[in-house]
Design an enzyme around this catalytic site. Structure first.
Site, PDB file in Angstrom:
ATOM      1  CB  SER A 132       0.112 -10.738  -4.096  1.00  0.00           C
ATOM      2  OG  SER A 132       1.246 -11.535  -4.352  1.00  0.00           O
ATOM      3  CE  LYS A 190       1.327  -4.564  -3.855  1.00  0.00           C
ATOM      4  NZ  LYS A 190       2.481  -5.118  -3.117  1.00  0.00           N
ATOM      5  CG  HIS A 201      -1.441  -7.525  -2.072  1.00  0.00           C
ATOM      6  ND1 HIS A 201      -1.972  -6.952  -3.207  1.00  0.00           N
ATOM      7  CD2 HIS A 201      -0.221  -7.970  -2.420  1.00  0.00           C
ATOM      8  CE1 HIS A 201      -1.114  -7.062  -4.202  1.00  0.00           C
ATOM      9  NE2 HIS A 201      -0.043  -7.672  -3.750  1.00  0.00           N
TER      10      HIS A 201
HETATM   11  C1  LIG Z   1       3.946  -5.326  -3.214  1.00  0.00           C
HETATM   12  C2  LIG Z   1       4.500  -6.069  -2.076  1.00  0.00           C
HETATM   13  C3  LIG Z   1       5.738  -5.729  -1.538  1.00  0.00           C
HETATM   14  C4  LIG Z   1       6.625  -4.680  -2.151  1.00  0.00           C
HETATM   15  O1  LIG Z   1       6.164  -3.412  -1.867  1.00  0.00           O
HETATM   16  P1  LIG Z   1       6.945  -2.158  -2.491  1.00  0.00           P
HETATM   17  O2  LIG Z   1       6.620  -1.048  -1.562  1.00  0.00           O
HETATM   18  O3  LIG Z   1       6.391  -1.969  -3.869  1.00  0.00           O
HETATM   19  O4  LIG Z   1       8.382  -2.512  -2.500  1.00  0.00           O
HETATM   20  C5  LIG Z   1       6.167  -6.403  -0.420  1.00  0.00           C
HETATM   21  N1  LIG Z   1       5.428  -7.396   0.132  1.00  0.00           N
HETATM   22  C6  LIG Z   1       4.243  -7.765  -0.388  1.00  0.00           C
HETATM   23  C7  LIG Z   1       3.463  -8.860   0.258  1.00  0.00           C
HETATM   24  C8  LIG Z   1       3.750  -7.119  -1.516  1.00  0.00           C
HETATM   25  O5  LIG Z   1       2.597  -7.499  -2.040  1.00  0.00           O
END
Ligand SMILES: *Cc1c(COP(=O)(O)O)cnc(C)c1O
Length: 393
Positions: free
Chosen positions: A183, A242, A211
């Site tokens: 990310s 996301k 992502h």
């Molecule tokens: C955003 C993200 C998470 C967390 O996801 P949530 O559903 O918001 O808890 C976990 N791993 C990665 C790689 C992320 O980018």
């Protein structure tokens, strides 16, 4: 007693502020999307959400969620195995497993919980977990909860990964863990090479595709699709928070027996409430819209991201080549990164500086994220604004 602790907390907070790394939360009074309105009544072009497909604020997704809310009610007041499993949960598990090209799936309240609950039930002190050094905080925390031997390889470094696989040769099982898309840099884990090494050294592979799910790969099925290794990844964790509408919730997709074991033993699954059906309905709507759109939304994001990269490079910014819609504009020092983001905000662009401890010290950046909703003109405006801000600094 609290007086002493208050003094301690105040000192820590002051230190964070003095280092220029205090995080502010801006209040938004509109839906999520290309343009947002803040509580001060300002309209801003938004370049900092994970809303890659532009689904978060869309009416048709909200409608799908609302229909689910009506049909299934607000909540379950239960974990899954007591009385918290509705047909819509089973349907979403089937759909997301099919979408990711895996055998089965299990839902979690968040991907953070999925990563927190994936290792401890599957591995113990006889096993080794080999993790990319830049993996997401939730993977790191999940590994901490597990008794397996912990090993880290240098970011994307296949030579180092191979060395660690050799080191772990005497363990009963080995698992390689990586983010699909990282990310902070927007780079991709080379899953094709990772799968070759996994086969050679008899290791399992776990990918966190948070992502990537929804917009990476020809039809948005994630990094496995991108690298042509669909079906070879043993465990895929991902988020619904996301690209797939951006509400919340996550899941683990993978081999049938692994998912079965997690249903019996994963603590955030056993001891935390069912995903609200309204979210399941919204995510199912998102998946069906994405499937109907073919690959047009996805090629659109890729083209626009490429356009921004090229334009920024031409304007003299430090931009890495890449394939994703995450494009860090490197400043390295923390204060100029924060100052530039503030100046862009004043010009009507919402971008966020990332500073220590979210990124390593001395690697501060403004992370720009392109979504399907942005127009080429929006992107040109942003490039122009970056150039103006740079001239003044
Ligand atoms: C955003 C993200 C998470 C967390 O996801 P949530 O559903 O918001 O808890 C976990 N791993 C990665 C790689 C992320 O980018």
């Amino acid at each position: 007693m609290y007086g002493d602790y208050r003094k301690y907390a105040q000192d820590i907070l002051k230190g964070i502020e003095e280092r220029g790394v205090l995080k502010y939360e801006r209040e938004i009074i509109s839906r999520q999307g290309r343009e947002i309105e803040t509580s001060g009544g300002r309209k801003l072009l938004n370049f900092c959400s994970n809303n890659y497909l532009g689904f978060s604020g869309r009416g048709d997704i909200a409608k799908g969620a609302a229909e689910s809310l009506e049909r299934w009610g607000f909540g379950l007041s239960s974990v899954r195995f007591i009385c918290g499993t509705q047909s819509i949960h089973k349907l979403l598990e089937r759909k997301i497993a099919d979408f990711t090209g895996t055998e089965d799936a299990i839902l979690f309240a968040a991907c953070f919980d999925a990563n927190g609950g994936v290792f401890e039930p599957l591995f113990d002190e006889n096993d080794a977990i080999i993790s990319d050094e830049l993996n997401h905080a939730s993977i790191i925390d999940g590994i901490r909860l597990c008794k397996a031997k912990r090993m880290r390889y240098s970011h994307l470094d296949m030579t180092d990964l191979e060395a660690k696989l050799n080191e772990a040769a005497s363990s009963r099982f080995r698992i390689i863990c990586t983010d699909g898309v990282f990310s902070m840099d927007g780079d991709l884990a080379p899953l094709d090479k990772i799968c070759v090494l996994a086969e050679k050294y008899k290791a399992l592979v776990m990918v966190d595709d948070s992502h990537a799910t929804g917009y990476i790969g020809k039809t948005g099925r994630g990094t496995a699709e991108y690298f042509g290794v669909t079906g070879k990844i043993d465990i895929i964790t991902t988020t619904f928070g996301k690209a797939l509408g951006g509400a919340s919730g996550g899941c683990i997709c993978g081999r049938k027996e692994i998912v079965q074991m997690l249903r019996q033993k994963s603590r955030p699954y056993l001891f935390s409430n069912t995903l609200p059906p309204v979210i399941a309905g919204g995510v199912l709507t998102a998946l069906s819209i994405l499937e109907k759109s073919g690959s047009s939304l996805i090629s659109d994001i890729r083209e626009k991201s490429g356009y921004f990269r090229k334009g920024m490079k031409k304007s003299g910014f430090d931009i890495r080549d890449g394939e994703t819609a995450i494009i860090p504009v490197m400043f390295y020092d923390e204060k100029p990164a924060s100052a530039a983001a503030q100046k862009l905000y004043d010009k009507g662009f919402y971008v966020i500086p990332f500073t220590y401890p979210v990124v390593p010290a001395g690697k501060a950046r403004i992370r720009v994220q392109i979504t399907a909703e942005h127009s080429i003109e929006d992107i040109e405006q942003l490039i122009r604004a970056f150039s103006e801000v740079k001239l003044k600094m």
